[in-house]
Design a protein around this motif. Structure first.
Motif, PDB file in Angstrom:
ATOM      1  N   GLU A  59       2.112  14.928  12.331  1.00 53.38           N
ATOM      2  CA  GLU A  59       3.484  14.992  12.848  1.00 53.38           C
ATOM      3  C   GLU A  59       3.880  13.630  13.397  1.00 53.38           C
ATOM      4  N   ALA A  60       5.174  13.428  13.502  1.00 54.17           N
ATOM      5  CA  ALA A  60       5.675  12.153  14.004  1.00 54.17           C
ATOM      6  C   ALA A  60       5.647  12.179  15.524  1.00 54.17           C
ATOM      7  N   GLU A  89      -8.524  16.330   2.927  1.00 52.21           N
ATOM      8  CA  GLU A  89      -7.421  16.783   2.074  1.00 52.21           C
ATOM      9  C   GLU A  89      -7.171  15.762   0.983  1.00 52.21           C
ATOM     10  N   GLN A  98      12.801  11.986   3.495  1.00 54.20           N
ATOM     11  CA  GLN A  98      11.865  11.290   4.370  1.00 54.20           C
ATOM     12  C   GLN A  98      10.704  12.189   4.694  1.00 54.20           C
ATOM     13  N   HIS A  99       9.529  11.550   4.895  1.00 48.55           N
ATOM     14  CA  HIS A  99       8.355  12.339   5.258  1.00 48.55           C
ATOM     15  C   HIS A  99       8.564  13.049   6.578  1.00 48.55           C
ATOM     16  N   PHE A 100       9.136  12.322   7.538  1.00 47.00           N
ATOM     17  CA  PHE A 100       9.403  12.906   8.836  1.00 47.00           C
ATOM     18  C   PHE A 100      10.904  12.941   9.039  1.00 47.00           C
ATOM     19  N   GLY A 102      14.252  12.869  10.610  1.00 50.33           N
ATOM     20  CA  GLY A 102      14.603  12.370  11.940  1.00 50.33           C
ATOM     21  C   GLY A 102      15.877  11.588  11.844  1.00 50.33           C
ATOM     22  N   GLU A 103      15.985  10.579  12.684  1.00 49.23           N
ATOM     23  CA  GLU A 103      17.180   9.756  12.643  1.00 49.23           C
ATOM     24  C   GLU A 103      17.278   9.047  11.296  1.00 49.23           C
ATOM     25  N   THR A 130      -1.731   8.397   7.789  1.00 46.03           N
ATOM     26  CA  THR A 130      -1.317   9.760   7.474  1.00 46.03           C
ATOM     27  C   THR A 130      -1.430  10.589   8.750  1.00 46.03           C
ATOM     28  N   LEU A 131      -0.333  11.230   9.113  1.00 44.33           N
ATOM     29  CA  LEU A 131      -0.211  11.916  10.407  1.00 44.33           C
ATOM     30  C   LEU A 131       0.315  13.325  10.220  1.00 44.33           C
ATOM     31  N   GLU A 153      -3.060  15.487   6.956  1.00 48.28           N
ATOM     32  CA  GLU A 153      -4.171  15.437   7.912  1.00 48.28           C
ATOM     33  C   GLU A 153      -4.359  14.008   8.400  1.00 48.28           C
ATOM     34  N   VAL A 189       0.843  -1.196   0.000  1.00 47.90           N
ATOM     35  CA  VAL A 189       0.000   0.000   0.000  1.00 47.90           C
ATOM     36  C   VAL A 189       0.879   1.246   0.000  1.00 47.90           C
ATOM     37  N   ASP A 224       2.375   1.868   5.655  1.00 49.44           N
ATOM     38  CA  ASP A 224       2.871   3.023   4.923  1.00 49.44           C
ATOM     39  C   ASP A 224       2.542   4.231   5.793  1.00 49.44           C
ATOM     40  N   MET A 225       3.463   5.161   5.904  1.00 51.47           N
ATOM     41  CA  MET A 225       3.211   6.327   6.739  1.00 51.47           C
ATOM     42  C   MET A 225       3.519   7.602   5.971  1.00 51.47           C
ATOM     43  N   SER A 226       2.615   8.584   6.057  1.00 53.01           N
ATOM     44  CA  SER A 226       2.797   9.838   5.331  1.00 53.01           C
ATOM     45  C   SER A 226       2.477  11.011   6.244  1.00 53.01           C
ATOM     46  N   ARG A 227       2.918  12.185   5.821  1.00 55.43           N
ATOM     47  CA  ARG A 227       2.594  13.405   6.553  1.00 55.43           C
ATOM     48  C   ARG A 227       1.367  14.041   5.921  1.00 55.43           C
ATOM     49  N   VAL A 279       2.622  16.783  -0.595  1.00 58.59           N
ATOM     50  CA  VAL A 279       3.699  16.030   0.043  1.00 58.59           C
ATOM     51  C   VAL A 279       4.354  15.144  -1.012  1.00 58.59           C
ATOM     52  N   HIS A 280       3.510  14.411  -1.729  1.00 67.50           N
ATOM     53  CA  HIS A 280       4.036  13.480  -2.720  1.00 67.50           C
ATOM     54  C   HIS A 280       3.852  13.957  -4.160  1.00 67.50           C
ATOM     55  N   MET A 328      11.915  12.669  18.241  1.00 67.28           N
ATOM     56  CA  MET A 328      11.536  12.511  16.830  1.00 67.28           C
ATOM     57  C   MET A 328      12.082  11.184  16.289  1.00 67.28           C
ATOM     58  N   HIS A 329      11.259  10.520  15.556  1.00 71.91           N
ATOM     59  CA  HIS A 329      11.678   9.268  14.939  1.00 71.91           C
ATOM     60  C   HIS A 329      11.578   9.406  13.430  1.00 71.91           C
ATOM     61  N   SER A 330      12.373   8.661  12.724  1.00 73.08           N
ATOM     62  CA  SER A 330      12.236   8.643  11.280  1.00 73.08           C
ATOM     63  C   SER A 330      11.025   7.802  10.916  1.00 73.08           C
ATOM     64  N   GLU A 331      10.542   7.991   9.697  1.00 73.96           N
ATOM     65  CA  GLU A 331       9.391   7.223   9.213  1.00 73.96           C
ATOM     66  C   GLU A 331       9.656   5.733   9.358  1.00 73.96           C
ATOM     67  N   PHE A 332      10.857   5.360   8.964  1.00 75.73           N
ATOM     68  CA  PHE A 332      11.257   3.963   9.008  1.00 75.73           C
ATOM     69  C   PHE A 332      11.170   3.418  10.431  1.00 75.73           C
ATOM     70  N   ASP A 333      11.699   4.180  11.363  1.00 79.88           N
ATOM     71  CA  ASP A 333      11.659   3.757  12.757  1.00 79.88           C
ATOM     72  C   ASP A 333      10.234   3.595  13.253  1.00 79.88           C
TER      73      ASP A 333
END
Lengths: 317, 317
Positions: free
Chosen positions: B94-95, A127, A310-312, A314-315, B91-92, B127, A46, B122-125, A53-54, B1-6
């Motif tokens: 913020e992280a 959105e 990366q979307h967020f 961070g690390e 979809t968030l 709403e 998915v 799957d994670m996105s930034r 964003v994308h 803060m974490h990365s998307e991957f994390d």
């Protein structure tokens, strides 16, 4: 104004769904009913594409429809899976029949060329965002994962790199001419499904380049427990990239830019000729850009800045 | 803060994924690889829950996680399918590790009680929105669709109605006590998976009540090409509904309110006793609320106002 029900059935349901291969029941009931091929594995992924964003919200709706499906199908390509079905969740700020109609046109056109059936859909207010779950099939043990790279394997990419980042730069500079190759590469990526299937018994690992070469190579190295040596000068640059971004910028776009949706694969050197022959038949080059090493880490390139987008932030993974 | 991957791997991947039944490869590669049961049909549905459209953004994250999965699983229940796998797109804005952790707890708890494996994410930034694609299995010809209702069939519902609308009213009035049954009915719906499977060879058609009884009965009538006669006084009202909304309000909530996620089924009268026995074993009542008629249309209830809630108000389907 149309009701949700009308929009879904009128624009999203292709007339062929009811009789499509492997689809017993398509859009319109509580679930789709699909007929998996006995003995094959079901590959599922998915991806959600969020406006601004994308992709640019002001891109043509037809382009947005194509792109939302393409980025999901790219994950099936990276597994060597044959694409079969998808379901889509469309979130829209308002019910705009013309927009949805154009969106559906772009989405269905890619369904047709990739032999994918849209089997289910859902529409919400919010959105602009498009979530696409794709389902494909692959024989047991034939799937290409990120985990099989071995020291001594070649590292190779299909097609050309940097076009995603280069096209985004052109878009941000105001270019809206879809005939411009770089812009097409960014807005209308082509999932490498045939290439993934062709590499099934040759590649030892694969991933699609969505976050940028360095970031995705990082995922592959991590999953395989290996290192890599890159030859940045070997990267196949997208047409027009040097003209658009300059020599340095083009190299950085190819290394760190996202949205290329080419395949990054590892394969034993003795399979390279056969792999190239198969991809040439598909009109795609396969370029060796480095090799897999036993020593973890990455050689041949400066990692001083972030390896990818990366979307967020961070690390680093 | 974490990365998307994390965030994805730390909070969304249950430790059990790798060894879960029917999952060859779980979260962490380009696709999940699943092993469908040979000979069965794959039932697939997607639902996206958007904050402030489908649920209050200020609800506890654990509740939001449960609810996003529950509303998707309800579609599998309505097909009589056995739930197997899901993939989720989060979809968030913020992280927020704490929020995601609580969200994942609610999501996984329902996975556990319904025997569902989260196979991809799957994670996105953007709403706050959660898209959940669920996959289940059902033997050929055993699936319950909306299309099989026949004149003379009883029309029946599982459980009680109006709790979704009643709970929403309590929430809007400021009630935040999750021990209140109505509020639980709204925020923590229970997908009727066991009931759907138990009714496989008895019900002639089925749909889950998400848009409201009248709206969903409309879908069922339309798909089956039949009419219906409702007995509004027979509707099984949720506990505390009359106290919360009054006699009239309670009846309207049961008829037109959404978010109940009970099953509405048609079945031949001679199967009624057996159906009730099976559902009683699951702790669920099955209440006859009318019958299917040959004449299209709906009798027994005033249709002067909108039959149900829609994301985009427009023409009545």
């Amino acid at each position: 104004m149309h009701s949700e029900f009308d929009l879904i059935t009128r624009f999203l349901a292709p007339t062929s769904t009811a009789t499509a291969e492997g689809v017993e029941l398509g859009i319109g009931d509580d679930c789709a009913l699909l007929e998996p091929t006995p003995g094959e594995r079901l590959a599922v992924s998915v991806d959600t594409s969020v406006a601004e964003v994308h992709f640019p919200a002001s891109a043509p709706a037809e382009v947005i429809g194509h792109r939302a499906l393409a980025v999901s199908l790219s994950d099936l390509a990276a597994m060597g899976a044959r694409a079969r079905w998808c379901v889509m969740s469309l979130t829209l700020p308002e019910a705009d029949g013309d927009w949805v109609s154009a969106f559906a046109k772009g989405f269905h056109a890619l369904c047709d060329t990739t032999d994918v059936v849209l089997a289910g859909g859902d529409m919400s207010r919010g959105e602009l965002a498009i979530g696409v779950t794709v389902m494909g099939e692959v024989p047991p043990a034939a799937a290409l994962t990120r985990a099989g790279a071995r020291p001594g394997d070649c590292l190779a990419v299909t097609g050309h790199l940097g076009g995603g980042a280069g096209g985004l730069a052109r878009w941000q500079a105001g270019d809206r001419d879809l005939a411009v190759p770089l812009l097409r590469r960014y807005l209308l990526p082509q999932p490498r499904l045939a290439a993934g299937m062709a590499l099934r018994d040759l590649a030892s690992s694969a991933i699609d380049i969505s976050d940028g070469l360095l970031a995705d190579l990082g995922h592959l190295r991590h999953a395989s427990g290996v290192g890599a040596e890159l030859s940045p000068e070997a990267l196949p640059l997208a047409d027009g990239l040097v003209e658009a971004l300059g020599e340095q910028g083009a190299r950085q776009a190819a290394l760190r830019g996202g949205d290329d949706y080419e395949l990054l694969v590892s394969l034993p050197p003795e399979y390279l000729d056969e792999a190239r022959r198969r991809l040439a038949a598909l009109g795609l080059p396969l370029t060796v850009i480095g090799r897999i090493t036993a020593e973890p880490g990455l050689e041949g390139v400066e990692m001083s800045t972030s390896p990818g987008w990366q979307h967020f932030p961070g690390e680093t993974p």
